[in-house]
Design an enzyme around this catalytic site. Structure first.
Site, short mmCIF file in Angstrom:
data_model
loop_
_atom_site.label_atom_id
_atom_site.label_comp_id
_atom_site.label_asym_id
_atom_site.label_seq_id
_atom_site.Cartn_x
_atom_site.Cartn_y
_atom_site.Cartn_z
N LYS A 171 -12.00 -1.79 7.19
CA LYS A 171 -11.50 -2.94 7.72
C LYS A 171 -11.82 -2.59 9.72
CE LYS A 171 -9.25 -3.52 3.91
NZ LYS A 171 -7.30 -2.72 3.42
N ASP A 183 -1.33 6.98 6.41
CA ASP A 183 -2.78 5.68 5.59
C ASP A 183 -2.84 4.77 7.15
OD1 ASP A 183 -3.91 3.21 4.93
OD2 ASP A 183 -3.24 3.12 3.49
N TRP A 212 0.25 -1.14 -0.05
CA TRP A 212 -0.05 0.32 -0.56
C TRP A 212 1.38 1.38 0.00
CZ3 TRP A 212 -4.25 -1.19 -1.65
CH2 TRP A 212 -4.92 -2.37 -1.41
C1 LIG Z 1 -7.07 -1.89 2.28
C2 LIG Z 1 -5.64 -0.59 2.49
C3 LIG Z 1 -5.80 0.67 1.11
C4 LIG Z 1 -6.55 0.51 0.02
O1 LIG Z 1 -8.18 0.48 -0.12
P1 LIG Z 1 -9.52 0.71 -0.80
O2 LIG Z 1 -10.96 1.54 0.00
O3 LIG Z 1 -9.58 -0.79 -1.29
O4 LIG Z 1 -8.78 1.55 -1.60
C5 LIG Z 1 -5.16 1.14 1.41
N1 LIG Z 1 -4.75 1.46 2.30
C6 LIG Z 1 -4.04 -0.04 3.10
C7 LIG Z 1 -3.20 -0.12 4.49
C8 LIG Z 1 -4.97 -1.03 3.17
O5 LIG Z 1 -5.55 -1.85 4.11
#
Ligand SMILES: *Cc1c(COP(=O)(O)O)cnc(C)c1O
Length: 367
Positions: free
Chosen positions: A195, A171, A102
């Protein structure tokens, strides 16, 4: 009805109480005669729903007053671009710590948008199994970027880099509200909901007000400018109304559980059980290094070294686990093996059931 223990990395399990509340209100939300799914986002009955969700984010995360809380769409992946478009506007340079898929995608997106990206540290040398130590970041960067919890590799920062005056962007998609976090150390935080917060569809963004600009990088679409959403209470266009409603309920559930501190203690207890088992078992091993381990995502391998045999064993594990009511345990292809995601909503009983299954499977297959 029988419910499984769902170890999916995302979308992932939600608290059963929340699902029950949603079910009870499905056809008639608080005497309105409508489902929240059917309401105008500008109606009198919907307004308190989004206001409540925001108030709960502010309360539980102790968001300082000089930060805006936004509910956006496009997932974490859209934030990879929006961060660059809105923040890389003075020197056009940004520092990224590359700790997995990511973070790498985020850096690639910034580069794609013409930002001068410096990868100042990376753990690619060991398949991202640890978090590099970068205590201090300096330079003429417009921002520094980290992925605080690496969902695929199962790693997590145990420190927050000191960036001085450089805004730190994180993030937190897969660790939001799993632990206490000092928001004031960051310029911008974002999390896709699927998540740890709600069903897919909403992205939580917490941004310091001085970073909200009306002159982003050239060509930035209106919808990708934070100011557009900040000025309109996340209602410039139709927000993901139902998901925001569920998010409010998940936050109420966290509060009933005793708040973020109490949830964190529970998360530590769950993760300790699993890591202690992995570290002491002759049959399995955790892939993330000690000192960098995620409380939320736990990838693990069996101690079968032969790749063909390992693949057959993993497939058998995932299949038999599913038959035992423990689902979505297949590992990501970049790590292999299995991965148990044990987000806030996973009860400790689920972790205990997983360990009991692992023990039984090891006796039957791994000796
Ligand atoms: C799942 C995830 C993403 C991507 O998220 P989307 O909503 O599918 O674009 C980005 N960063 C992390 C850490 C993730 O776990």
């Amino acid at each position: 009805m029988s419910r499984v223990y769902n170890f999916s990395a995302g979308p992932s399990c939600l608290p059963e109480e929340v699902l029950q509340e949603c079910a009870a209100e499905m056809l008639d939300y608080q005497g309105s005669g409508q489902s929240v799914m059917e309401m105008s986002h500008r109606s009198k009955v919907y307004k308190p729903i989004i206001e409540h969700a925001e108030a709960q984010v502010r309360k539980l995360m102790k968001v300082p007053d000089n930060y805006k809380v936004l509910f956006l769409q496009g997932g974490g992946s859209t934030q990879f671009a929006m961060v660059a478009q809105n923040l890389a506007i003075k020197t056009g340079k940004a520092a990224y710590i590359q700790t997995g898929v990511w973070a790498k995608k985020a850096a690639a997106e910034a580069k794609h948008l013409g930002v001068a990206v410096d990868i100042i540290a990376s753990s690619e040398d060991k398949n991202y199994s640890y978090i590099p130590k970068v205590e201090k970041i300096s330079g003429d960067y417009d921002y520094a970027y980290i992925c605080f919890n690496n969902t695929i590799m199962g790693t997590h920062y145990e420190y927050i880099p000191d960036t001085g005056n450089i805004p730190l962007v994180a993030d937190i998609s897969s660790c939001v509200l799993s632990e206490e976090l000092d928001v004031s150390k960051f310029g911008l935080l974002f999390a896709g909901a699927q998540k740890n917060l709600a069903p897919a569809g909403v992205t939580l963004v917490i941004i310091r007000e001085d970073l909200i600009t009306d002159s982003p990088r050239a060509g930035t679409p209106t919808m990708s400018i934070y100011k557009t959403h900040a000025d309109n209470g996340s209602m410039y266009n139709t927000p993901p109304c139902y998901t925001i409603y569920v998010l409010g309920k998940v936050l109420d559930w966290i509060e009933r559980k005793g708040g973020v501190e109490a949830i964190h203690a529970l998360n530590v207890a769950k993760a300790d059980l699993l890591y202690n088992y992995l570290d002491s078992s002759p049959a399995y091993r955790a892939t993330a290094e000690k000192g960098s381990r995620s409380l939320m995502n736990v990838p693990f391998l069996t101690k079968e070294d032969d790749p063909d045999k390992a693949k057959a064993i993993n497939d058998k594990f995932v299949k038999e686990a599913a038959a035992a009511g423990l689902v979505n345990l297949a590992g990501h292809r970049l790590v292999g093996g299995m991965r148990a995601s044990i987000y806030n909503a996973m009860p400790i009983e689920g972790v205990k059931a997983l360990i009991a299954f692992m023990e039984k499977f090891a006796k039957e297959n791994l000796q």
